[in-house]
Write a protein that holds these residues in place. Structure first.
Motif, PDB file in Angstrom:
ATOM      1  N   LEU A 280      39.710  44.410  51.913  1.00 15.73           N
ATOM      2  CA  LEU A 280      38.244  45.187  52.671  1.00 15.73           C
ATOM      3  C   LEU A 280      37.487  44.075  52.025  1.00 15.73           C
ATOM      4  N   ASN A 281      36.499  43.669  53.110  1.00 12.19           N
ATOM      5  CA  ASN A 281      35.710  42.937  53.133  1.00 12.19           C
ATOM      6  C   ASN A 281      34.476  43.246  52.476  1.00 12.19           C
ATOM      7  N   THR A 282      34.121  45.236  53.258  1.00  9.77           N
ATOM      8  CA  THR A 282      32.404  45.252  52.923  1.00  9.77           C
ATOM      9  C   THR A 282      32.901  45.530  51.620  1.00  9.77           C
ATOM     10  N   ALA A 283      33.591  46.006  50.769  1.00 11.51           N
ATOM     11  CA  ALA A 283      33.741  46.206  49.652  1.00 11.51           C
ATOM     12  C   ALA A 283      33.823  45.722  48.473  1.00 11.51           C
ATOM     13  N   LEU A 284      33.956  44.397  49.316  1.00 15.49           N
ATOM     14  CA  LEU A 284      34.300  42.761  47.758  1.00 15.49           C
ATOM     15  C   LEU A 284      32.926  42.549  47.968  1.00 15.49           C
ATOM     16  N   ARG A 285      32.092  42.738  48.982  1.00 13.31           N
ATOM     17  CA  ARG A 285      30.932  41.742  49.193  1.00 13.31           C
ATOM     18  C   ARG A 285      29.844  42.521  48.493  1.00 13.31           C
ATOM     19  N   MET A 286      30.035  44.175  48.830  1.00 16.50           N
ATOM     20  CA  MET A 286      28.988  44.948  47.838  1.00 16.50           C
ATOM     21  C   MET A 286      29.997  44.251  46.001  1.00 16.50           C
ATOM     22  N   TYR A 287      30.844  44.741  45.618  1.00 18.52           N
ATOM     23  CA  TYR A 287      30.921  44.189  43.908  1.00 18.52           C
ATOM     24  C   TYR A 287      30.991  42.940  43.498  1.00 18.52           C
ATOM     25  N   GLU A 288      30.154  41.864  44.606  1.00 15.82           N
ATOM     26  CA  GLU A 288      29.905  40.615  44.920  1.00 15.82           C
ATOM     27  C   GLU A 288      28.271  40.560  44.692  1.00 15.82           C
ATOM     28  N   LYS A 289      27.387  41.016  45.270  1.00 17.49           N
ATOM     29  CA  LYS A 289      26.401  41.144  45.261  1.00 17.49           C
ATOM     30  C   LYS A 289      26.307  42.216  43.915  1.00 17.49           C
ATOM     31  N   ALA A 290      27.283  43.443  43.851  1.00 18.43           N
ATOM     32  CA  ALA A 290      27.033  43.973  42.084  1.00 18.43           C
ATOM     33  C   ALA A 290      26.947  43.118  41.038  1.00 18.43           C
ATOM     34  N   GLY A 291      27.364  42.298  41.292  1.00 19.19           N
ATOM     35  CA  GLY A 291      27.916  41.188  39.484  1.00 19.19           C
ATOM     36  C   GLY A 291      29.056  41.098  39.096  1.00 19.19           C
ATOM     37  N   PHE A 292      30.461  41.525  40.412  1.00 22.40           N
ATOM     38  CA  PHE A 292      31.639  40.906  40.113  1.00 22.40           C
ATOM     39  C   PHE A 292      32.207  39.861  40.782  1.00 22.40           C
ATOM     40  N   VAL A 293      33.141  38.794  40.265  1.00 18.41           N
ATOM     41  CA  VAL A 293      33.181  37.036  40.372  1.00 18.41           C
ATOM     42  C   VAL A 293      34.636  37.108  40.169  1.00 18.41           C
ATOM     43  N   LEU A 294      34.980  36.849  41.308  1.00 16.08           N
ATOM     44  CA  LEU A 294      36.594  36.259  41.972  1.00 16.08           C
ATOM     45  C   LEU A 294      36.916  35.699  41.132  1.00 16.08           C
ATOM     46  N   GLN A 295      37.813  36.362  40.393  1.00 19.68           N
ATOM     47  CA  GLN A 295      38.821  35.541  39.191  1.00 19.68           C
ATOM     48  C   GLN A 295      39.742  34.876  40.086  1.00 19.68           C
ATOM     49  N   PRO A 296      40.517  33.294  39.646  1.00 21.61           N
ATOM     50  CA  PRO A 296      41.704  32.529  40.719  1.00 21.61           C
ATOM     51  C   PRO A 296      42.751  32.955  41.299  1.00 21.61           C
ATOM     52  N   THR A 297      42.975  34.102  39.817  1.00 21.49           N
ATOM     53  CA  THR A 297      44.287  34.547  40.270  1.00 21.49           C
ATOM     54  C   THR A 297      44.205  35.992  40.048  1.00 21.49           C
ATOM     55  N   THR A 298      45.668  36.568  40.715  1.00 17.12           N
ATOM     56  CA  THR A 298      45.938  37.956  40.335  1.00 17.12           C
ATOM     57  C   THR A 298      45.799  38.679  38.964  1.00 17.12           C
ATOM     58  N   ARG A 299      45.309  39.340  38.280  1.00 20.09           N
ATOM     59  CA  ARG A 299      45.567  40.016  36.822  1.00 20.09           C
ATOM     60  C   ARG A 299      47.299  40.482  36.506  1.00 20.09           C
ATOM     61  N   ALA A 300      47.102  39.638  35.450  1.00 19.25           N
ATOM     62  CA  ALA A 300      47.961  40.301  35.106  1.00 19.25           C
ATOM     63  C   ALA A 300      48.587  41.514  34.401  1.00 19.25           C
ATOM     64  N   GLY A 301      49.684  41.823  34.909  1.00 19.15           N
ATOM     65  CA  GLY A 301      50.974  43.090  34.906  1.00 19.15           C
ATOM     66  C   GLY A 301      49.646  44.213  35.768  1.00 19.15           C
TER      67      GLY A 301
END
Length: 317
Positions: A280-301
């Motif tokens: 979901l590239n378009t959504a991810l770019r929108m999240y990044e612009k809003a201040g969300f930062v990609l984490q190095p691993t997936t979320r536990a649980g």
């Protein structure tokens, strides 16, 4: 029938399908009974039969078809020996269409068939035949007063100048919460059990634990939704973001995202995260612009099989 589900959007397609059905039925009757015409010839032939020699323009205006369509049909009728073109005796600059002897003979044999057509349509459709004819006449009058293309373009101009409004959850909007999320889930992934539970009862799974749901509304249409789920005191998940694909480009996604972030701050939350998918590239770019930062691993649980992206919001000064 699929086209029925599209309502007014497929009006032309449904009318064409209905028209093709009646043309096909008439041709079957003509061929079975040995008539020497085709159903699509009837409007032109019958008009020339009733009115006499006429120009292509006159015929087109009378039967509600374009000049080009009548001209092309005339070519077929000329080749079939049913119509000929000749100069108007009263105006040598004008060409008129006239029936040939073959056409007169063919049409003269059709009285019993036309009578059967009228009775057969009545027998098949009953009162619907009269209702359909009345409805067609009413539509024709309305379209003469205001062409549908003109009306559609005016509505489009109004839509494009109407701001997207963000509104909170209301029980009558529940179906849109499911619809908008199911749309993208079914297209890119599948609806998982956790999705089915949350989308089917958002009051229980999102609102009662202290979350919020927002909708993007454009006029009377609900075109997007997003939820803020409280996982634990002060910890929120941005989830169930979905925008109707046919309304992309109007800024609804960003407006919904801003509303959720504002609600997170209003509630003095400590952590805001989301899970998504790398497709979901378009959504991810929108999240990044809003201040969300990609984490190095997936979320536990993680509850989602599709989740391979984990992002945490970092508030900007």
């Amino acid at each position: 029938m699929y086209l029925e589900t599209l309502g007014k959007l497929a009006l032309g397609s449904r009318l064409k399908a209905l028209s093709d059905y009646f043309y096909g039925a008439a041709d079957e009757v003509y061929q079975t009974l040995g008539a020497r015409i085709e159903s699509r010839w009837l409007p032109v032939l019958r008009y020339l039969w009733d009115v006499g020699p006429s120009s292509v323009t006159e015929v087109a205006d009378a039967i509600g078809q374009t000049h080009s369509a009548v001209s092309q049909l005339t070519d077929k009728l000329v080749r079939a020996g049913m119509v000929r073109r000749r100069r108007d005796p009263a105006d040598g600059r004008r060409t008129v269409l006239t029936l040939t002897d073959k056409a007169h003979a063919s049409l003269a044999e059709l009285g019993p068939i036309w009578c059967a057509v009228r009775r057969g349509v009545t027998a098949s459709l009953d009162a619907h035949a009269t209702q359909l004819l009345d409805a067609i006449a009413a539509c024709e009058r309305a379209l003469r007063e205001r062409p549908v293309a003109e009306a559609i373009l005016a509505e489009h101009a109004a839509i494009m100048t109407t701001p997207v409004e963000i509104v909170p959850y209301a029980p009558e909007l529940r179906e849109h919460f499911y619809r908008l999320n199911a749309q993208w889930l079914e297209k890119y992934f599948r609806i998982e059990d956790i999705d089915r539970a949350v989308l089917g009862d958002p009051e229980h799974y999102i609102l009662q634990p202290g979350g919020a749901i927002f909708f993007a509304r454009l006029g009377e249409d609900i075109i997007g939704t997003c939820a803020l789920l409280q996982e634990s005191p002060g910890v929120f998940e941005l989830t169930k973001m979905g925008v109707d694909e046919t309304f992309r480009g109007l800024g609804a996604g960003k407006r919904l995202l801003d509303a959720c972030i504002a609600e997170f701050h209003r509630r003095k939350g400590r952590t805001l995260f989301l899970e998504s998918n790398s497709r979901l590239n378009t959504a991810l770019r929108m999240y990044e612009k809003a201040g969300f930062v990609l984490q190095p691993t997936t979320r536990a649980g993680s509850h989602y099989e599709r989740a391979d992206v984990y992002m945490i919001y970092q508030s900007r000064p």
